[in-house]
Design a protein around this motif. Structure first.
Motif, PDB file in Angstrom:
ATOM      1  N   PHE A 255       0.903  -1.116   0.077  1.00 12.19           N
ATOM      2  CA  PHE A 255      -0.074  -0.062  -0.163  1.00 12.19           C
ATOM      3  C   PHE A 255       0.867   1.224   0.201  1.00 12.19           C
ATOM      4  N   THR A 256       0.698   2.268  -0.926  1.00  9.91           N
ATOM      5  CA  THR A 256       1.284   3.375  -1.342  1.00  9.91           C
ATOM      6  C   THR A 256       2.837   3.151  -1.159  1.00  9.91           C
ATOM      7  N   SER A 257       3.895   3.603  -0.139  1.00 11.83           N
ATOM      8  CA  SER A 257       5.199   3.341  -0.079  1.00 11.83           C
ATOM      9  C   SER A 257       5.414   2.282   0.746  1.00 11.83           C
ATOM     10  N   ASN A 258       4.580   1.468   1.160  1.00 12.11           N
ATOM     11  CA  ASN A 258       4.605   0.238   2.212  1.00 12.11           C
ATOM     12  C   ASN A 258       4.901  -0.855   1.090  1.00 12.11           C
ATOM     13  N   GLN A 259       6.180  -1.335   0.762  1.00 17.30           N
ATOM     14  CA  GLN A 259       6.141  -2.390  -0.467  1.00 17.30           C
ATOM     15  C   GLN A 259       6.350  -3.643   0.089  1.00 17.30           C
ATOM     16  N   ASN A 260       5.736  -4.648  -0.527  1.00 16.18           N
ATOM     17  CA  ASN A 260       6.091  -5.991  -0.046  1.00 16.18           C
ATOM     18  C   ASN A 260       7.262  -6.540  -0.799  1.00 16.18           C
ATOM     19  N   MET A 261       8.629  -6.372   0.071  1.00 13.94           N
ATOM     20  CA  MET A 261       9.679  -6.981  -0.491  1.00 13.94           C
ATOM     21  C   MET A 261      10.376  -7.919   0.038  1.00 13.94           C
ATOM     22  N   PRO A 262      10.553  -8.183   1.285  1.00 17.46           N
ATOM     23  CA  PRO A 262      11.164  -9.173   1.945  1.00 17.46           C
ATOM     24  C   PRO A 262      10.566 -10.224   1.753  1.00 17.46           C
ATOM     25  N   THR A 263      11.544 -11.671   1.615  1.00 14.22           N
ATOM     26  CA  THR A 263      10.886 -12.854   1.554  1.00 14.22           C
ATOM     27  C   THR A 263      10.616 -13.457   2.774  1.00 14.22           C
ATOM     28  N   PRO A 264       9.575 -14.201   2.923  1.00  9.52           N
ATOM     29  CA  PRO A 264       8.996 -14.772   4.078  1.00  9.52           C
ATOM     30  C   PRO A 264      10.113 -15.962   4.748  1.00  9.52           C
ATOM     31  N   THR A 265      10.179 -16.096   6.054  1.00 10.96           N
ATOM     32  CA  THR A 265      11.068 -17.025   6.505  1.00 10.96           C
ATOM     33  C   THR A 265      10.110 -18.004   7.178  1.00 10.96           C
ATOM     34  N   PHE A 266      10.661 -19.421   6.872  1.00  4.82           N
ATOM     35  CA  PHE A 266       9.772 -20.640   7.300  1.00  4.82           C
ATOM     36  C   PHE A 266      10.640 -21.311   8.414  1.00  4.82           C
ATOM     37  N   ASN A 268       9.839 -24.405  11.711  1.00  4.02           N
ATOM     38  CA  ASN A 268       9.024 -25.052  12.488  1.00  4.02           C
ATOM     39  C   ASN A 268       7.478 -24.720  12.190  1.00  4.02           C
ATOM     40  N   GLY A 269       7.126 -25.154  10.972  1.00  2.91           N
ATOM     41  CA  GLY A 269       5.705 -25.016  10.473  1.00  2.91           C
ATOM     42  C   GLY A 269       5.113 -23.241  10.520  1.00  2.91           C
ATOM     43  N   ARG A 270       5.817 -22.494  10.970  1.00  3.14           N
ATOM     44  CA  ARG A 270       5.487 -21.164  10.841  1.00  3.14           C
ATOM     45  C   ARG A 270       6.005 -20.301   9.668  1.00  3.14           C
ATOM     46  N   ILE A 271       5.478 -19.384   9.448  1.00  2.37           N
ATOM     47  CA  ILE A 271       5.591 -18.411   8.446  1.00  2.37           C
ATOM     48  C   ILE A 271       6.133 -17.058   9.139  1.00  2.37           C
ATOM     49  N   LEU A 272       7.193 -16.571   9.220  1.00  2.00           N
ATOM     50  CA  LEU A 272       7.409 -15.247   9.596  1.00  2.00           C
ATOM     51  C   LEU A 272       7.599 -14.259   8.569  1.00  2.00           C
ATOM     52  N   LEU A 273       6.602 -13.101   8.747  1.00  2.00           N
ATOM     53  CA  LEU A 273       6.571 -12.326   7.763  1.00  2.00           C
ATOM     54  C   LEU A 273       6.366 -10.815   8.154  1.00  2.00           C
ATOM     55  N   GLY A 274       7.384 -10.105   7.723  1.00  2.00           N
ATOM     56  CA  GLY A 274       7.474  -8.815   7.982  1.00  2.00           C
ATOM     57  C   GLY A 274       7.716  -7.644   6.724  1.00  2.00           C
ATOM     58  N   GLY A 275       6.753  -6.626   6.940  1.00  2.00           N
ATOM     59  CA  GLY A 275       6.826  -5.607   6.056  1.00  2.00           C
ATOM     60  C   GLY A 275       7.053  -4.346   6.416  1.00  2.00           C
ATOM     61  N   ARG A 297      -0.103 -16.438  15.350  1.00  2.00           N
ATOM     62  CA  ARG A 297       0.556 -16.614  16.610  1.00  2.00           C
ATOM     63  C   ARG A 297       0.874 -15.578  17.338  1.00  2.00           C
ATOM     64  N   TRP A 298       1.511 -14.670  16.657  1.00  2.00           N
ATOM     65  CA  TRP A 298       2.073 -13.270  17.397  1.00  2.00           C
ATOM     66  C   TRP A 298       2.140 -12.291  16.443  1.00  2.00           C
ATOM     67  N   PHE A 299       2.029 -11.244  16.942  1.00  2.00           N
ATOM     68  CA  PHE A 299       2.661  -9.843  16.054  1.00  2.00           C
ATOM     69  C   PHE A 299       3.522  -8.996  16.973  1.00  2.00           C
ATOM     70  N   GLN A 300       4.427  -8.555  16.170  1.00  2.00           N
ATOM     71  CA  GLN A 300       5.581  -7.721  16.828  1.00  2.00           C
ATOM     72  C   GLN A 300       5.511  -6.568  16.032  1.00  2.00           C
ATOM     73  N   ALA A 304      10.548  -4.032  12.082  1.00  2.00           N
ATOM     74  CA  ALA A 304       9.630  -4.114  10.674  1.00  2.00           C
ATOM     75  C   ALA A 304      10.858  -4.381   9.739  1.00  2.00           C
ATOM     76  N   LEU A 305      10.518  -5.245   8.813  1.00  2.00           N
ATOM     77  CA  LEU A 305      11.526  -5.555   7.592  1.00  2.00           C
ATOM     78  C   LEU A 305      11.315  -4.730   6.449  1.00  2.00           C
ATOM     79  N   ASP A 306      12.218  -3.874   5.860  1.00  2.00           N
ATOM     80  CA  ASP A 306      11.962  -3.173   4.790  1.00  2.00           C
ATOM     81  C   ASP A 306      12.384  -3.954   3.506  1.00  2.00           C
ATOM     82  N   MET A 307      13.770  -4.156   3.072  1.00  2.00           N
ATOM     83  CA  MET A 307      14.153  -4.885   2.092  1.00  2.00           C
ATOM     84  C   MET A 307      14.955  -6.061   2.424  1.00  2.00           C
ATOM     85  N   SER A 308      15.413  -6.066   3.551  1.00  6.50           N
ATOM     86  CA  SER A 308      16.208  -7.253   4.238  1.00  6.50           C
ATOM     87  C   SER A 308      15.210  -8.479   4.482  1.00  6.50           C
ATOM     88  N   THR A 309      15.750  -9.578   3.988  1.00  6.39           N
ATOM     89  CA  THR A 309      15.036 -11.014   4.332  1.00  6.39           C
ATOM     90  C   THR A 309      15.806 -11.504   5.540  1.00  6.39           C
TER      91      THR A 309
END
Length: 416
Positions: A255-266, A268-275, A297-300, A304-309
């Motif tokens: 949305f606007t300047s908030n780009q979907n850039m980092p690759t998710p991390t998998f 123990n069955g969970r996907i860690l997603l930062g935007g 499961r949680w939100f932190q 926040a991840l910008d471009m770095s995976t």
């Protein structure tokens, strides 16, 4: 042993190095963040004492771009841009001497705001079964013979999707799943996750109509189901890898300047997603009586991840938050708790690798930092200057050395 290398694109160097650097014939680094796209380097063992400095073995001019080098059978493959051409070259790991080179005219120009990142390519190729698959800044996938450089096929979707790239050029890196090469094609408004036959380039399946993002797909197994995890312009999705059937999704739109850039991390069955400006999520896809759902499961919100995976080491997530003008952090993957944050104003981007008990962090300013993989605080073990220009491409670790792609050059460094 002394090497004196000359050539039109080879910088003259004279250095000594041990044969152990070249004992990497069994080292295969086939694509973005390695064999499992998780940054884990299984073949590298940290030295008992890290050296105070590194030795430069060779350096060659390869052109611009953010793609990581690939390594297989004592060869290095690099995809980059020189002029209007995207260039794929193969060089000898020991000497940097060119074995073959192929060029492909790609007249791409980044849109406003992306000029400082250049015209790519930003995608990292992938290598499998003697073939290299490159994705151009315009979104064409080309298959090349790794031994000879022969072009095997090329496939694009410019006719299906009007502007066949996101605003600043394709940055997603294709992934291999058996006899399929999978990538998200399209532009900001429309696109699809598509699997192509690795031998012919023919379409096997196509899923959805969501626009493309800058993130790269993963191949994982969740509840016994092999699937592609893809963060597109609208949502994080899970897709059956053989049929292309949509399994589940978690909306998190660009949305606007908030780009979907980092690759998710998998992990123990969970996907860690930062935007960008959207914190980090701990997500767990669940399967009950044939129906999928995604449990948050949680939100932190504090990092926040910008471009770095980010990468995993043990049960810890190590990443680079764009808050505070850039700072390293460590997070507990079970709870989402931030265990420590480094100082601010450390850079715009970090490319990570994970090794036993340590994390390798390559800052965009050309500094490589080795840190302890601990949740007790930021502990630097070693730091090296590996480039005098920007370093956005992920590094590659060998037995006792590493490959660094900077703004124009590819350099082999030795720890010995």
């Amino acid at each position: 042993m002394k090497l004196f290398l000359q050539g039109p694109r080879l910088v003259l160097l004279a250095v000594g190095f041990s044969c152990s650097l070249l004992s990497a014939s069994d080292v295969v680094w086939p694509g973005f963040l390695g064999p499992k796209r998780d940054g884990w380097v299984s073949h590298f063992q940290p030295p008992a004492a890290w050296p105070k400095s590194l030795s430069k073995v060779w350096q060659i001019e390869v052109g611009t771009g953010y793609g990581s080098p690939l390594v297989d059978n004592n060869r290095v493959y690099q995809h980059a841009r020189q002029g209007v051409d995207e260039v794929l070259r193969c060089v000898d790991l020991a000497t940097g001497k060119e074995i073959w080179k192929q060029t492909h005219a790609v007249p791409f120009k980044a849109s406003s705001g992306g000029e400082r990142h250049g015209n790519g390519p930003k995608s990292t190729p992938i290598l499998a079964d003697g073939r290299i698959f490159t994705m151009s800044s315009l979104g064409d996938i080309s298959a090349w013979d790794a031994e000879t450089g022969e072009l095997l096929w090329r496939s694009g979707y410019g006719k299906r999707f009007s502007q066949n790239h996101p605003n600043w050029g394709v940055s997603t890196s294709p992934v291999i799943d058996g006899d399929h090469v999978v990538a998200h094609f399209g532009n900001d408004d429309e696109g699809a996750l598509i699997a192509l036959d690795v031998k012919t380039g023919e379409e096997v399946w196509s899923q959805g109509n969501d626009g493309a993002a800058y993130s790269s797909p993963l191949v994982v197994e969740i509840h016994g189901v092999r699937q592609i995890v893809d963060w597109n312009h609208r949502a994080l999705v899970g897709v059956d890898s053989r049929s292309g059937e949509a399994l589940w999704e978690f909306p998190l739109p660009q949305f606007t300047s908030n780009q979907n850039m980092p690759t998710p991390t998998f992990h123990n069955g969970r996907i860690l997603l930062g935007g960008e400006n959207r914190g980090i999520y701990g997500l767990e896809p669940e399967l009950h009586e044939g129906k999928w759902a995604v449990k948050e499961r949680w939100f932190q919100k504090d990092v926040a991840l910008d471009m770095s995976t980010a990468v995993i080491n043990g049960d810890l997530l190590f990443g680079f938050s764009h808050y505070k003008a850039g700072q390293l952090f460590c997070l507990d993957t079970e709870t989402g708790e931030v265990l420590w944050r480094g100082p601010g104003r450390t850079g715009a981007n970090v490319a990570f690798l994970s090794i036993p008990d340590h994390v390798i962090a390559l800052f965009d300013g050309g500094r490589l930092q080795v840190i302890k993989a601990t949740g007790k605080g930021l502990e630097e073990v070693a730091s090296y200057r590996v480039a005098d220009s920007e370093t956005w491409a992920p590094p590659v670790l060998l037995g006792t050395g590493l490959l660094i792609k900077d703004q124009q050059s590819l350099t082999l460094w030795s720890f010995e």
